[in-house]
Design an enzyme around this catalytic site. Structure first.
Site, mmCIF file in Angstrom:
data_model
loop_
_atom_site.group_PDB
_atom_site.id
_atom_site.type_symbol
_atom_site.label_atom_id
_atom_site.label_comp_id
_atom_site.label_asym_id
_atom_site.label_seq_id
_atom_site.Cartn_x
_atom_site.Cartn_y
_atom_site.Cartn_z
ATOM 1 N N PHE A 51 0.872 -1.318 0.055
ATOM 2 C CA PHE A 51 -0.196 -0.077 -0.018
ATOM 3 C C PHE A 51 0.907 1.382 0.046
ATOM 4 C CE2 PHE A 51 0.396 -1.732 4.147
ATOM 5 C CZ PHE A 51 0.971 -0.855 4.949
ATOM 6 N N TYR A 52 2.156 1.307 -0.529
ATOM 7 C CA TYR A 52 2.877 2.351 -0.387
ATOM 8 C C TYR A 52 2.818 2.843 -1.664
ATOM 9 C CZ TYR A 52 5.764 1.423 3.814
ATOM 10 O OH TYR A 52 5.900 1.069 5.096
ATOM 11 N N GLY A 53 1.716 3.661 -1.842
ATOM 12 C CA GLY A 53 1.463 4.512 -3.073
ATOM 13 C C GLY A 53 0.183 5.382 -2.897
#
Length: 333
Positions: free
Chosen positions: A55-57
């Site tokens: 979910f690093y976006g």
């Protein structure tokens, strides 16, 4: 660059890792070619264990960090066997709620990660946050997915001693990711967990080791934080607390200057001296800063220098919590 090593998931890795979050989850993203150069600089300097997440976006681009890593390996395939990947997941991308007991969600998520990464395997998978469920149930689910061949080893995140002891009855834990810094060590649960892990020989991934940029004076005032930046919600960065905490950095600057190193290097080297199993994971898109950070792995302190730092930590009370109030309930379970 040669730096001290530690074993994680059966692999020898550098004692300072690399956090990739800000390369893709940031109001002001660096260009991909800049990020690729930064990633290569980290690997070349000895940072061979990386922290990423599904979910690093930014909104609508949840797997951006995984895609960036995949693009790096496409350009430099010779690095695939040199890097140990620790990837977090188990979070609903719409509302960031935990999905750690939903095996269908996790299975779909991990398969997507593997599809993007191609033939680079996931060395360690861990849940970013624990769901409201018995620890035993959560980790039995992860063992099921591990046995399906979706990742090599199981990790942990934001877990305290009591939960870790329960999890260890189900499965070995390759690494536990928690916030460890000069700013956060005053939290009794963090300190207890680091000491316990040291005795157990469990590696600790130390995120935000530079206080989210505070310890390196990335910002001179709360207003310097970009719009949309998560730190605008963190009490430690707000109002009077911000300026009181700068006094903390003033003293660290003095200690670092006397030793002939930067305050960032002081902060990272201090974490390494806390325990033989701590692995700070600073992040940056600047190759020179990355090399500077990683070189801290070779900084040594005398007993007098450590006493100076510890005495100061005992006297100074950091102002403001490290997360907004509601988020604190999900930490160090």
């Amino acid at each position: 660059m040669s730096i001290p090593q530690i074993t994680v998931a059966g692999n020898q890795v550098g004692r300072i890792g690399y956090g990739l979050m800000q390369l893709t989850w940031n109001p002001k993203l660096p260009a991909e070619e800049v990020s690729i150069k930064a990633i290569k600089a980290a690997a070349d300097a000895g940072s061979t264990i990386w922290s990423s997440a599904a979910f690093y976006g930014n909104p609508g681009d949840n797997f951006a960090n995984i895609q960036l890593i995949a693009n790096f390996f496409k350009k430099y395939p010779e690095y695939k066997d040199k890097i140990t990947l620790v990837i977090k997941g188990g979070v609903d991308y719409q509302n960031l709620s935990t999905k750690g007991t939903d095996l269908d969600f996790l299975r779909t998520e991990i398969k997507k990660i593997k599809e993007i990464l191609g033939d680079k395997e996931i060395d360690v998978f861990n849940l970013a946050r624990l769901p409201e469920a018995p620890i035993e149930e959560i980790f039995k689910g992860l063992v099921t997915l591990q046995k399906e061949g979706l990742f090599r080893e199981i990790g942990a995140s934001e877990m305290g001693v009591e939960s870790l002891e329960k999890a260890l009855k189900i499965t070995p834990i390759a690494i536990n990711e928690i916030e460890v810094s000069l700013f956060s060590i005053s939290d009794p649960k963090i300190k207890e967990t680091v000491e316990w892990a040291s005795k157990k020989g469990m590696p600790i991934f130390c995120y935000s080791p530079l206080g989210r940029g505070f310890l390196t004076r990335a910002f001179k005032s709360p207003e310097d934080l970009p719009e949309g930046d998560f730190r605008r919600m963190v009490p430690r960065f707000q109002g009077e607390a911000f300026y009181e905490n700068l006094k903390f950095v003033d003293k660290l600057d003095e200690i670092a200057k006397a030793k002939g190193i930067t305050t960032g290097q002081l902060a990272l080297a201090w974490i390494l001296h806390l325990s033989p199993t701590t692995i700070p994971i600073p992040g940056s898109s600047n190759p020179d800063r990355i090399k500077e950070n990683i070189s801290a792995a070779n900084v040594k302190f005398s007993s007098d220098e450590l006493k100076t730092i510890d005495d100061f930590l005992a006297k100074f009370e950091v102002q403001g919590t490290r997360y907004p109030g509601a988020a604190l309930t999900q930490l160090m379970k």
